[in-house]
Design a protein around this motif. Structure first.
Motif, short mmCIF file in Angstrom:
data_model
loop_
_atom_site.label_atom_id
_atom_site.label_comp_id
_atom_site.label_asym_id
_atom_site.label_seq_id
_atom_site.Cartn_x
_atom_site.Cartn_y
_atom_site.Cartn_z
N PHE A 30 0.90 -1.10 -0.10
CA PHE A 30 -0.05 0.13 0.06
C PHE A 30 0.84 1.19 0.08
O PHE A 30 0.54 2.24 -0.59
N GLU A 34 0.28 3.64 -2.91
CA GLU A 34 -0.23 4.86 -2.83
C GLU A 34 0.65 5.88 -2.77
O GLU A 34 0.37 7.07 -3.18
N VAL A 151 -7.12 -1.64 5.23
CA VAL A 151 -6.46 -0.57 4.39
C VAL A 151 -6.91 -0.78 3.11
O VAL A 151 -7.26 0.09 2.29
N GLY A 155 -7.95 2.63 2.03
CA GLY A 155 -6.65 3.33 2.12
C GLY A 155 -5.79 3.52 3.34
O GLY A 155 -6.29 3.17 4.42
#
Length: 410
Positions: A30, A34, A151, A155
């Motif tokens: 992530f 991200e 998540v 996110g």
């Protein structure tokens, strides 16, 4: 409180803490997706959680040998959870490192004292210690699923929800501490030496733990990304690989305790590392879905010795149980993170497969070191039954009881 109840609660609390060790690696994909982190930058997150933990765990072990600190269990559980929970709140890389280091400090404080308390509660049974260790493995296994659900849905800004296991773990350890305090064992049982220290054997065991840690942490750091590449299955394929790696550890720890009741711990660990060599090689070089089979075998091979190394360390250093626990239980899941940036840089310069290839050598070195070790005590004894206070199976040193009590002779 009965021994089995105490060990069950401690094992569940251990799971809640080790969720946060597993969560660090589970969060890396992530951070990459991200925030656009490179492999080397992402591995720095693991390093942040590992460096402070690696240095602090032996220190906490030394401190708990001198002054029992049962209050560390709830406090460190909360600290470990808070660090991970805050890691996704800010987009700042330095702040992310600080929060991960905070979590690592909590983990460092937890393991030596929890292993000391578990040894007292288990009355020296390495099968019971295997159950305690298995709780940590289950926590590792649940981490990718928890991170994937939380998540994956919202996110990185949803990481504060990850604090929930820490709250549960804090509640679970409190009745155990009350029960042991009532028995007047908590402050005295680990302070009386049960035999002479074998420092040379402990050092060799510690080196074996270090090499095992490099293999495991290296794989856990990059296995999600590697599985995505090798199978073409996307994030789900990576999460599945990490889950298999962690949950296989629960099988390995239970199996290790069972096998050590039939053969001695050193012999079982030697053969486990042979399996790990073959399995890690399969992870690195076997393509396609077969990757998952070798991930599972790797997990078993690396985790069969897990709890056995903890009790061996305690028996090699019977006068310094906290120190032994801090090294064998704590460093086994932290010091490997120190190699993360080197592996990440190699992966950036070449490929993930090339970066993972050196990990095949790690269980080879652990096996060679175990070839120089011998079972403490010289004679084998079967594991204790509930309610007794005899020593570990296979010649391990007996755990001293509280003043006024005598341990029955085997």
């Amino acid at each position: 409180m009965r021994r089995n109840t105490s060990i069950t609660l401690l094992s569940a609390g251990h799971a809640c803490v080790d969720i946060y060790q597993g969560a660090v690696a589970a969060l890396l994909p992530f951070f990459v997706s991200e925030r656009g982190y490179s492999y080397a930058v992402a591995s720095g997150v693991v390093l942040a959680a590992s460096v402070l933990s690696s240095v602090a765990q032996p220190l906490f072990g030394v401190l708990t040998d001198r002054w029992p600190m049962p209050w560390l269990l709830p406090v460190s559980t909360l600290l470990g959870g808070a660090g991970v929970a805050l890691s996704g709140v800010s987009g700042s890389y330095p702040l992310t490192l600080v929060f991960m280091a905070l979590s690592g400090m909590g983990v460092a404080a937890y393991h030596p004292e929890s292993a000391r308390v578990a040894r007292i509660a288990s009355r020296g049974s390495h099968n019971a210690m295997g159950v305690f260790a298995t709780g940590g493995n289950i926590g590792f296994g649940l981490a990718p699923l928890m991170v994937g659900v939380v998540v994956g849905a919202g996110g990185l800004r949803w990481t504060p929800a990850l604090v929930i296991p820490a709250l549960a773990g804090t509640a679970l350890c409190l009745p155990v501490l009350r029960a042991l305090r009532a028995d007047q064992a908590l402050g005295t049982a680990a302070s009386v030496p049960a035999g002479s220290d074998d420092v040379a054997s402990f050092v060799r065991l510690s080196l074996a733990v270090v090499f095992r840690s490099i293999a495991f942490v290296g794989l856990s750091t990059f296995i999600s990304l590697y599985a995505e590449q090798r199978t073409g299955g996307g994030t789900a394929a990576g999460t599945a690989a990490l889950t298999v790696l962690y949950l296989g550890g629960a099988v390995g720890s239970v199996l290790g305790g069972s096998l050590a009741g039939r053969w001695d711990r050193v012999t079982v660990s030697r053969w486990s590392y042979v399996l790990a060599v073959v399995a890690v090689a399969g992870v690195v070089w076997v393509p396609g879905p077969a990757l998952y089979l070798f991930v599972a075998l790797t997990s078993v091979g690396l985790y069969v010795p897990f709890s056995l190394q903890v009790t061996l360390g305690q028996d090699y250093l019977p006068s310094r149980i906290g120190t032994a626990s801090g090294v064998t239980l704590g460093l086994t899941v932290s010091i490997g993170g120190l190699a993360g940036p080197a592996l990440g840089s190699l992966a950036d310069a070449t490929s993930l497969q090339t970066a993972l290839a050196p990990l095949v050598l790690m269980p080879v070195l652990s096996r060679l070191l175990f070839g120089t070790l011998r079972e403490p005590g010289g004679t084998r004894r079967h594991d204790t039954t509930p309610g007794t206070a005899t020593g570990h199976a296979d010649g391990a040193t007996a755990v001293p009881t509280a003043p006024g009590h005598r341990s029955p002779k085997p």
